[in-house]
Design a protein around this motif. Structure first.
Motif, PDB file in Angstrom:
ATOM      1  N   ILE A 122       0.824  -1.191  -0.128  1.00  0.00           N
ATOM      2  CA  ILE A 122       0.228  -0.147   0.009  1.00  0.00           C
ATOM      3  C   ILE A 122       0.968   1.140   0.127  1.00  0.00           C
ATOM      4  O   ILE A 122       1.603   1.462   0.718  1.00  0.00           O
ATOM      5  CB  ILE A 122      -1.024  -0.156   1.208  1.00  0.00           C
ATOM      6  CG1 ILE A 122      -1.930  -1.222   1.222  1.00  0.00           C
ATOM      7  CG2 ILE A 122      -1.710   1.386   1.314  1.00  0.00           C
ATOM      8  CD1 ILE A 122      -2.791  -1.300   2.291  1.00  0.00           C
ATOM      9  N   GLY A 123       0.659   2.280  -0.871  1.00  0.00           N
ATOM     10  CA  GLY A 123       1.470   3.251  -1.057  1.00  0.00           C
ATOM     11  C   GLY A 123       0.860   4.506  -0.202  1.00  0.00           C
ATOM     12  O   GLY A 123       1.640   5.637  -0.284  1.00  0.00           O
ATOM     13  N   ASP A 124      -0.430   4.484   0.314  1.00  0.00           N
ATOM     14  CA  ASP A 124      -1.267   5.627   1.068  1.00  0.00           C
ATOM     15  C   ASP A 124      -0.679   5.606   2.193  1.00  0.00           C
ATOM     16  O   ASP A 124      -1.403   4.770   3.279  1.00  0.00           O
ATOM     17  CB  ASP A 124      -2.376   5.438   0.539  1.00  0.00           C
ATOM     18  CG  ASP A 124      -3.444   6.582   1.229  1.00  0.00           C
ATOM     19  OD1 ASP A 124      -2.929   7.475   1.958  1.00  0.00           O
ATOM     20  OD2 ASP A 124      -4.596   6.484   0.882  1.00  0.00           O
ATOM     21  N   PRO A 125      -0.044   6.491   2.770  1.00  0.00           N
ATOM     22  CA  PRO A 125       0.473   6.679   4.159  1.00  0.00           C
ATOM     23  C   PRO A 125      -0.956   6.805   4.989  1.00  0.00           C
ATOM     24  O   PRO A 125      -1.123   6.336   6.302  1.00  0.00           O
ATOM     25  CB  PRO A 125       1.493   7.707   4.293  1.00  0.00           C
ATOM     26  CG  PRO A 125       1.144   8.687   3.334  1.00  0.00           C
ATOM     27  CD  PRO A 125       0.680   7.637   2.144  1.00  0.00           C
ATOM     28  N   GLY A 126      -2.050   7.594   4.489  1.00  0.00           N
ATOM     29  CA  GLY A 126      -3.159   7.877   5.457  1.00  0.00           C
ATOM     30  C   GLY A 126      -3.808   6.508   5.504  1.00  0.00           C
ATOM     31  O   GLY A 126      -4.363   6.212   6.671  1.00  0.00           O
ATOM     32  N   LEU A 127      -4.010   5.587   4.482  1.00  0.00           N
ATOM     33  CA  LEU A 127      -4.468   4.397   4.708  1.00  0.00           C
ATOM     34  C   LEU A 127      -3.871   3.502   5.709  1.00  0.00           C
ATOM     35  O   LEU A 127      -4.443   2.901   6.590  1.00  0.00           O
ATOM     36  CB  LEU A 127      -4.908   3.680   3.418  1.00  0.00           C
ATOM     37  CG  LEU A 127      -5.346   2.201   3.362  1.00  0.00           C
ATOM     38  CD1 LEU A 127      -6.834   2.147   3.955  1.00  0.00           C
ATOM     39  CD2 LEU A 127      -5.645   1.732   2.005  1.00  0.00           C
ATOM     40  N   ALA A 159      -1.906   4.283   8.154  1.00  0.00           N
ATOM     41  CA  ALA A 159      -2.053   4.913   9.334  1.00  0.00           C
ATOM     42  C   ALA A 159      -3.431   4.602   9.967  1.00  0.00           C
ATOM     43  O   ALA A 159      -3.681   4.160  11.161  1.00  0.00           O
ATOM     44  CB  ALA A 159      -1.965   6.467   9.476  1.00  0.00           C
ATOM     45  N   ARG A 160      -4.496   4.571   9.292  1.00  0.00           N
ATOM     46  CA  ARG A 160      -5.926   4.174   9.690  1.00  0.00           C
ATOM     47  C   ARG A 160      -5.787   2.779   9.972  1.00  0.00           C
ATOM     48  O   ARG A 160      -6.708   2.272  10.861  1.00  0.00           O
ATOM     49  CB  ARG A 160      -7.172   4.539   8.611  1.00  0.00           C
ATOM     50  CG  ARG A 160      -7.249   5.898   8.465  1.00  0.00           C
ATOM     51  CD  ARG A 160      -8.599   6.302   7.586  1.00  0.00           C
ATOM     52  NE  ARG A 160      -8.261   5.671   6.169  1.00  0.00           N
ATOM     53  CZ  ARG A 160      -7.876   6.540   5.228  1.00  0.00           C
ATOM     54  NH1 ARG A 160      -7.451   7.764   5.251  1.00  0.00           N
ATOM     55  NH2 ARG A 160      -7.662   6.082   3.681  1.00  0.00           N
ATOM     56  N   HIS A 216       1.545   0.648  20.877  1.00  0.00           N
ATOM     57  CA  HIS A 216       1.151  -0.254  19.675  1.00  0.00           C
ATOM     58  C   HIS A 216       0.469   0.381  18.846  1.00  0.00           C
ATOM     59  O   HIS A 216       0.203   0.016  17.639  1.00  0.00           O
ATOM     60  CB  HIS A 216       0.174  -1.318  20.437  1.00  0.00           C
ATOM     61  CG  HIS A 216      -1.012  -0.514  20.948  1.00  0.00           C
ATOM     62  ND1 HIS A 216      -1.006  -0.240  22.556  1.00  0.00           N
ATOM     63  CD2 HIS A 216      -2.207  -0.400  20.619  1.00  0.00           C
ATOM     64  CE1 HIS A 216      -2.223   0.042  22.770  1.00  0.00           C
ATOM     65  NE2 HIS A 216      -3.268  -0.069  21.535  1.00  0.00           N
ATOM     66  N   ASP A 217      -0.023   1.721  18.947  1.00  0.00           N
ATOM     67  CA  ASP A 217      -0.545   2.868  18.108  1.00  0.00           C
ATOM     68  C   ASP A 217       0.315   3.704  17.448  1.00  0.00           C
ATOM     69  O   ASP A 217      -0.208   4.355  16.482  1.00  0.00           O
ATOM     70  CB  ASP A 217      -1.671   3.608  18.874  1.00  0.00           C
ATOM     71  CG  ASP A 217      -2.438   4.806  17.930  1.00  0.00           C
ATOM     72  OD1 ASP A 217      -3.007   4.318  17.129  1.00  0.00           O
ATOM     73  OD2 ASP A 217      -2.298   5.833  18.176  1.00  0.00           O
TER      74      ASP A 217
END
Length: 299
Positions: free
Chosen positions: A207-212, A214-215, A226-227
């Motif tokens: 996955i290249g999307d850091p937002g995804l 991170a979610r 752990h988060d």
């Protein structure tokens, strides 16, 4: 003490401090548009408690060659600057240590006796991983010792171990593919949520999307190991040879940005081939003189 160990640990410390100072700028509302445009915020950039504590870790390594827990606790307490953004539990604990309190009892009694599972032990440990890069198992052991001075919950200890091992592996085996890099780290992390998160980060490498990412993994918003740690390892695995890309990727995911950027910066800077960008360094507050860290070599 070997100059090579000092230089390697100092390089990781400089990378951590620059990441910390860079990430901290995006808590300033006026700088947030610069983040979406990937435009550097104006200087000077100040680092936070992440760097202050990491400097104490480095100082103990330079003086003792390993973790002396009593000396580390004393260093944390003596150099504690309330205005650097410490959490309330850590502020109280370090004040009590300065007043003569027993750090072992104080750390163990936090959060109704569960101990802190925060990301504080992970955020400061990178220089230690670089120091022990020649012995990954020892890096893990020493990281656990360093964590227990303030964070006794097993997940916080696991987070510190994971980051220290990631730094050690980066320094010793910089050419490892991303998947094998995370596998090598996971081998030394005890079972629990941090290790489960590293396994999930391994699955998300495509996955290249850091937002995804991170979610799925967390971005430190909960200020828990752990988060925080799995996402930073996901970034480091994908961007270990490009400091700027690694830090921008970390920052755009939001959350506890100074800490996530500090962790990633400390890992990526452990690769001897990594050069910290001069324009960034010129904006960053220098390390404190008491840390005794040698300056980075000229590019």
């Amino acid at each position: 003490m070997s100059g090579q160990l000092l230089a390697r640990a100092a390089a990781s410390l400089h990378g951590l401090a620059l990441g910390d100072a860079f990430g901290s700028q995006f808590f300033v509302p006026a700088n947030r548009p610069a983040l979406s445009a990937r435009r550097l915020p104006p200087g000077p950039w100040q680092w936070t408690d992440d760097t202050e504590m990491a400097c104490s870790v480095y100082r103990v390594l330079a003086d003792r060659g390993g973790v002396d827990q009593d000396e580390l606790a004393s260093g944390f307490a003596t150099r504690h600057d309330f205005d650097r953004g410490y959490g309330p539990a850590t502020n109280r604990m370090l004040r009590l240590v300065r007043e003569g309190g027993d750090w072992r009892a104080l750390a163990a009694e936090l959060f109704d006796g569960q101990g802190s599972w925060g990301n504080g032990a992970a955020m400061r440990v990178a220089p230690l991983g670089a120091w022990f890069a020649g012995d990954v198992a020892e890096a893990a052991r020493q990281a656990a010792l360093s964590a227990l001075v303030t964070h006794t919950h097993p997940e916080a200890v696991a987070g510190a171990v994971a980051v220290a091992v990631a730094v050690a592996v980066t320094a010793a085996e910089p050419a490892l593919p991303a998947g094998l890099f995370l596998d090598r780290v996971a081998e030394h992390v005890p079972p629990g949520m941090v290790r489960d998160g590293i396994a999930e980060a391994r699955r998300l490498l495509t996955i290249g999307d850091p937002g995804l990412a991170a979610r799925m993994l967390g971005n430190g918003r909960q200020v828990a190991a752990h988060d925080t740690v799995p996402f930073t390892l996901w970034v480091a695995a994908r961007h270990r040879h490009d400091y700027e890309s690694a830090l921008w990727t970390t920052a755009v995911a939001g959350g506890d940005v100074d800490t996530t950027c500090a962790i990633v910066g400390g890992i990526v800077a452990a690769d001897a081939a990594t050069r910290l960008p001069e324009e960034w360094r010129a904006r960053c507050e220098p390390l404190p003189e008491w840390a005794g860290a040698p300056p980075l070599a000229a590019p």
